[in-house]
Design a protein around this motif. Structure first.
Motif, mmCIF file in Angstrom:
data_model
loop_
_atom_site.group_PDB
_atom_site.id
_atom_site.type_symbol
_atom_site.label_atom_id
_atom_site.label_comp_id
_atom_site.label_asym_id
_atom_site.label_seq_id
_atom_site.Cartn_x
_atom_site.Cartn_y
_atom_site.Cartn_z
ATOM 1 N N SER A 163 152.184 -42.588 -62.318
ATOM 2 C CA SER A 163 151.869 -41.330 -61.647
ATOM 3 C C SER A 163 151.408 -41.594 -60.222
ATOM 4 O O SER A 163 151.215 -42.744 -59.806
ATOM 5 C CB SER A 163 150.798 -40.575 -62.434
ATOM 6 O OG SER A 163 151.269 -40.226 -63.718
ATOM 7 N N ALA A 164 151.216 -40.514 -59.478
ATOM 8 C CA ALA A 164 150.903 -40.620 -58.055
ATOM 9 C C ALA A 164 149.483 -41.129 -57.829
ATOM 10 O O ALA A 164 148.568 -40.854 -58.606
ATOM 11 C CB ALA A 164 151.080 -39.265 -57.384
ATOM 12 N N GLY A 165 149.318 -41.891 -56.761
ATOM 13 C CA GLY A 165 147.999 -42.300 -56.316
ATOM 14 C C GLY A 165 147.307 -41.168 -55.578
ATOM 15 O O GLY A 165 147.620 -39.984 -55.764
ATOM 16 N N LEU A 166 146.347 -41.506 -54.717
ATOM 17 C CA LEU A 166 145.579 -40.494 -53.990
ATOM 18 C C LEU A 166 146.519 -39.558 -53.230
ATOM 19 O O LEU A 166 147.393 -40.005 -52.489
ATOM 20 C CB LEU A 166 144.604 -41.166 -53.033
ATOM 21 C CG LEU A 166 143.607 -40.254 -52.308
ATOM 22 C CD1 LEU A 166 142.303 -41.005 -52.048
ATOM 23 C CD2 LEU A 166 144.163 -39.737 -50.983
ATOM 24 N N THR A 167 146.326 -38.253 -53.430
ATOM 25 C CA THR A 167 147.182 -37.239 -52.822
ATOM 26 C C THR A 167 146.323 -36.114 -52.266
ATOM 27 O O THR A 167 145.474 -35.571 -52.973
ATOM 28 C CB THR A 167 148.168 -36.662 -53.847
ATOM 29 O OG1 THR A 167 148.944 -37.723 -54.421
ATOM 30 C CG2 THR A 167 149.100 -35.659 -53.205
ATOM 31 N N VAL A 168 146.544 -35.758 -51.019
ATOM 32 C CA VAL A 168 145.827 -34.664 -50.369
ATOM 33 C C VAL A 168 146.781 -33.486 -50.206
ATOM 34 O O VAL A 168 147.918 -33.654 -49.738
ATOM 35 C CB VAL A 168 145.271 -35.092 -49.000
ATOM 36 C CG1 VAL A 168 144.550 -33.927 -48.325
ATOM 37 C CG2 VAL A 168 144.332 -36.282 -49.148
ATOM 38 N N LYS A 169 146.318 -32.295 -50.611
ATOM 39 C CA LYS A 169 147.116 -31.079 -50.501
ATOM 40 C C LYS A 169 146.354 -30.018 -49.723
ATOM 41 O O LYS A 169 145.124 -29.912 -49.838
ATOM 42 C CB LYS A 169 147.449 -30.514 -51.889
ATOM 43 C CG LYS A 169 148.272 -31.412 -52.789
ATOM 44 C CD LYS A 169 148.511 -30.742 -54.131
ATOM 45 C CE LYS A 169 149.270 -31.643 -55.081
ATOM 46 N NZ LYS A 169 149.469 -30.985 -56.410
#
Length: 743
Positions: A715-721
Motif C-alpha cells: 500500500s501507499a506510504g505517506l500521502t498528503v491530500k
C-alpha cells in the motif's frame, strides 16, 4: 514519472485537460459568488456544504436491516452506516477507502486495479456479499488465481453507505450469506438547499505521493415542486505511488471518469418516480500477482440504469410501497501488454473480454397496525435478477476459467416486526429462494425456505439486548457449476496440466447465523448535550455445503512437443492432480466479536471500532483447516476536536491490524502471510461559511511499509491530500421542505 499503457483506449490529452478545466473553472467561477453571499450574510440564497463538525455522525436512519426505517443504533443487527459528512472526512481516493475502520468489513483492492471486493465476516467472492448501488446489484465475477467477484464505483459520487453483517437481512436479496452492502450516489437533495430551486457543487482535490487529481461538477434543479433534475460528472487521474520504503509500486496508477443523471417526478401526492443512469469508465494495467510477467492493459465500463416507484403516506397504514427495476452491465476489455506467449494468456497484443448483463427488480410493501398493545409492521415482497455472461478469449484460457452462460435467481419474503411498549421488539421473517443455471454444457437449479427470528429487550432506555437466528441461501454461480475444459501449460508448448470438470449437481450454500448483541444509547452522560452510542455483538455463522475448488485424481497431464503436430502428445506428470472441480466438500464455521462506539461532547469526540474473528472448516476432507478468507483482527481509534465555533475540525485516526501468520492459513492457501501494521492519519476540515469546505489529510503519517492481507502489492506510504468543495445556488420554490442540513 507519468505512467503509460493505462488502457487500450486511453483518454486523449485534450479530454484530460478539459476534465480538469471544467472542475477548476467551476471553483473559480463560484468563488466571487460565495464571497458575496458570505459577506451579505444571506445564506437563504445559497446551498450549504457538508458539515465538518459531524466527523463522527450519530443516529442516521437506515432501512438495510429490516426494510423499515429505523435509527442505526436501534437496529437489532450488526449494522454500520456512513453518511456524506463521514465519507468526506475520509477523503476516499479508492473505493476501498469508503470502508476504512468498519468492524467485520474489509474492502480488498489491489494497487493495480480499480475493482473492489468486499469481505464480511470472512465471506467473499461469488456473491456471498450482496453489493447494491442505487438499487442495482453488482454481480461481476472474473475468476483468477486470487479470487473472484468485484465491483466498480467512483467513491467521490457516493453519498451513503449502509452495511449489515451476516445473513440477518435475508429479506434484502438472494445469496447474501455474508452480508449486504448498499450505496447511494449523490442526488438533487444533496445539492439544493432547502427552499431553493437550483444548486451546484464543485470539488477539486489533489494528492502527493504520485500525483492524484480529482475534479467533479454536480448540478441540480427543481422544476416546480414536483420535478427534480440532477446531472454531473467526475474525473480522477492517479500516477504510480510510492510505498513506505520509497519504492514505486508498478501499475498502481489509474484513470477514471463518470457521468451521472437522475430525474425525480412526483405525479401525485406521496408518489415518487426516480430515473437514474450512471456510467463509469476506468483504465489501468493489471496482473495476476506481484511476480507475474504477464500484464493486461484494461478498460472497464460499468453502466447502470434504474427506475424506482415509491409511495409513502404517513396517514396510510396499509400501503408503504417501494419498487425498482434495474439494468447493470460490466464490460471489461483487456489486451496483453507483457509476458511470453503461451496457451493460457496468449501473446502480447491478444485481446480478451468479460461481460455481464444483469437485469432485475425489487418490490416490497409494509402495512402497519396496532393490536393487543403491539405496534405491528408486516413487510412482504420479492426480487429477481438474471445474469447473462458473455466472455471471450480466442487466444488464451480466460474463457475457460470464466464460462459464458446465464443465471436466474429470485425469491419472495414476508416479515413481521412488532414492538410492545418501549421495552420489547420481535422480528420474524421467512424467505423463499429459487435459482437456475444454464449453459451449453448443462445446468442446475434449486430452492429453499430460510427463516429469521430476532428478539430485543430494552430494560432501560439506554440499553438494548438482542438475539438473532437467521439463515441465508446462496446459489452457485455459472463459473462454479459449469467451468470445464483442459488447463493448458503455462508456456508456449502444447499440452495439458489438468482438466476442469463441471458440476451441474452443485448445491447452494446455506448460512445459519446465531448472534447476540448490545446497543447502548445515552445522552447527557457526563455533560449536557453529549452523546454515547455503542454496538457490540458476538456471532457464529455455520455455512453448510460450503463450495470449494477441489483437486483430485491421478495425473492427466500431457505434452505435445513436436512443432507442427499439435495432436501428437505424450503423457506427462506435471506434479498436480488430474482434475479440478467445485464441490460441496465441507462445512465452515465463522465466529467473532465486533464493536463500534462513538462519544461526542461537541468540543471533542472519540470513536472506537474493530473486530476479533476466526474461521475453520468443520467437516469434509479439510476439517480443522483455517479459512483463508478470514481477515486479521483490527482496532481503529479516532480522536477529534472542534474549534472556532465548530468551523474547524481536527482529528487523528489510528488503525492497528494484526499479522496473518502461516499457522492462520490452510495448507493450500493462495494468499501469503502478512505482518502486523499501524496506520496513523490526520484530518482537518475548515468551513468558514456554509458554502465552502476546505479539507486536508495526511495518510500513513508514519510512512509505514505494509501490505494488506489478500493484496499482493504494498500500500501507499505517506500521502498528503487537499480538497476544496464549493456549493452555490438560488431561486425560490413555492413550498419549503424540512431543513436538509441540520447541525
Amino acid at each position: 514519472m507519468r505512467k503509460t499503457n493505462r488502457g487500450p483506449r486511453p483518454l486523449s490529452a485534450m479530454a484530460r485537460t478539459a476534465g480538469w478545466s471544467v472542475s477548476w473553472l467551476a471553483l473559480l467561477a463560484a468563488a466571487p459568488a460565495v464571497a458575496q453571499q458570505a459577506s451579505a450574510q444571506a445564506p437563504a440564497s445559497t446551498a450549504a456544504v457538508v458539515e465538518t463538525e459531524e466527523f463522527v455522525e450519530l443516529d442516521p436512519i437506515t432501512v438495510v436491516a429490516t426494510r423499515t426505517a429505523e435509527s442505526w443504533i436501534d437496529t437489532l443487527a450488526g449494522v454500520t452506516v456512513r453518511r456524506s459528512e463521514q465519507l468526506e472526512a475520509l477523503m476516499p481516493e479508492r473505493t476501498a477507502d469508503l470502508f476504512q475502520g468498519m468492524p467485520g468489513t474489509t474492502a480488498i483492492q489491489n494497487a493495480n486495479t480499480s475493482q473492489t471486493q468486499i469481505n464480511i465476516r470472512g465471506l467473499q467472492d461469488f456473491g456471498r456479499v450482496a453489493v447494491i448501488v442505487d438499487g442495482a446489484r453488482q454481480n461481476f465475477n472474473q475468476l483468477g488465481h486470487a479470487g473472484a467477484g468485484g465491483f466498480f464505483v467512483e467513491p467521490g459520487l457516493i453519498a451513503d453507505v449502509d452495511v449489515v453483517r451476516g445473513p440477518v437481512s435475508n429479506i434484502y436479496g438472494s445469496g447474501a450469506i455474508g452480508g449486504v452492502v448498499t450505496m447511494r450516489t449523490k442526488d438533487a437533495e444533496d445539492i439544493i438547499a432547502p427552499g431553493k430551486s437550483w444548486g451546484v457543487e464543485a470539488t477539486g482535490e489533489a494528492a502527493g505521493n504520485g500525483f492524484m487529481g480529482y475534479g467533479s461538477v454536480l448540478g441540480a434543479a427543481k422544476v416546480g415542486q414536483n420535478v427534480d433534475l440532477f446531472v454531473g460528472g467526475t474525473y480522477r487521474d492517479a500516477d504510480n505511488y510510492h510505498d513506505g520504503n520509497g519504492d514505486v509500486v508498478p501499475d498502481s496508477g489509474y484513470e477514471t471518469w463518470t457521468g451521472i443523471a437522475k430525474a425525480t417526478f412526483r405525479p401525485a401526492d406521496f408518489h415518487e418516480i426516480k430515473l437514474s443512469a450512471l456510467n463509469y469508465d476506468t483504465q489501468f494495467t493489471t496482473s495476476a500477482d506481484a511476480n507475474a510477467a504477464t500484464s493486461y492493459s484494461t478498460q472497464a465500463t460499468n453502466r447502470t440504469v434504474t427506475a424506482a416507484w415509491n409511495y409513502q403516506n404517513p396517514e396510510d397504514n396499509l400501503f408503504d410501497w417501494r419498487s425498482s427495476v434495474y439494468w447493470n452491465q460490466v464490460d471489461q476489455d483487456q489486451v496483453k501488454v507483457s509476458g511470453s506467449s503461451n496457451p493460457i494468456t496468449g501473446a502480447v497484443g491478444d485481446p480478451r473480454s468479460f461481460v455481464i448483463d444483469t437485469v432485475g427488480f425489487d418490490a416490497n410493501n409494509t402495512s402497519r397496525f396496532s393490536a393487543a398493545g403491539w405496534n405491528n409492521a408486516i413487510t412482504f415482497g420479492g426480487d429477481y435478477f438474471q445474469d447473462q455472461i458473455d466472455n471471450t478469449d480466442d487466444y488464451g484460457f480466460g474463457e475457460g476459467y470464466n464460462p459464458s452462460g446465464d443465471r436466474g435467481v429470485g425469491g419472495a419474503f414476508v416479515q413481521w416486526k412488532g414492538n410492545y411498549s418501549t421495552w420489547l421488539e420481535a422480528i420474524a421473517a421467512l424467505r423463499y429462494d429459487a435459482y437456475s443455471l444454464n449453459s451449453d454444457d448443462g445446468g442446475t437449479s434449486g430452492e429453499r425456505l430460510s427463516p429469521k427470528f430476532t428478539l430485543g429487550v430494552t430494560p432501560w432506555s439506554w440499553l438494548t439486548l438482542y438475539g438473532t437466528y437467521a439463515e441465508g441461501y446462496r446459489a452457485p454461480t455459472v463459473t462454479e457449476a459449469l467451468v470445464s475444459g483442459p488447463h493448458p501449460l503455462p508456456f508456449n508448448t502444447g499440452g495439458t496440466m489438468f482438466y476442469f470438470l463441471p458440476n451441474p449437481g452443485l448445491q447452494a450454500e446455506i448460512g445459519k447465523n446465531k448472534e447476540v448483541g448490545i446497543n447502548i444509547k445515552k445522552d447527557d452522560l457526563f455533560i449536557t448535550g453529549d452523546r454515547l452510542r455503542a454496538k457490540l455483538n458476538y456471532y457464529q455463522n455455520d455455512v453448510e455445503n460450503y463450495i470449494e475448488l477441489v483437486e483430485f485424481g491421478d495425473s492427466t497431464g500431457t505434452i505435445c512437443p513436436i512443432p507442427g503436430q499439435p495432436n501428437t502428445c505424450f503423457p506427462y506428470n506435471w506434479g498436480v492432480p488430474g482434475y479440478a472441480q467445485y464441490q460441496n466438500v465441507q462445512e465452515a464455521r465463522l465466529k467473532g466479536f465486533e464493536f463500534e462506539a462513538t462519544y461526542d461532547a461537541r468540543k471533542w469526540f472519540l470513536g472506537l471500532a474493530g473486530q476479533i474473528s476466526e474461521g475453520e472448516v468443520t467437516s469434509g476432507i479439510y476439517a480443522g483447516q483455517p479459512l483463508s478468507s478470514v481477515q486479521p483482527d483490527q482496532v481503529t481509534t479516532t480522536l477529534g476536536f472542534r474549534f472556532l465555533d465548530e468551523k474547524l475540525t481536527v482529528a487523528v485516526r489510528w488503525t492497528a491490524v494484526a499479522a496473518v501468520t502461516a499457522s492462520d492459513l490452510p495448507a493450500n492457501s493462495v494468499f501469503e502471510p502478512t505482518d502486523s501494521f499501524n496506520l496513523v492519519s490526520v484530518y482537518a476540515g475548515y468551513q468558514p461559511n456554509e458554502n465552502m469546505l476546505w479539507r486536508l489529510s495526511v495518510e500513513n503519517l508514519l510512512d509505514e511499509q505494509y501490505t494488506q492481507y489478500e493484496n499482493f502489492l504494498p500500500s501507499a506510504g505517506l500521502t498528503v491530500k487537499g480538497a476544496l468543495t464549493v456549493r452555490f445556488g438560488g431561486g425560490e420554490v413555492a413550498s419549503v421542505a424540512d431543513p436538509l442540513y441540520v447541525k
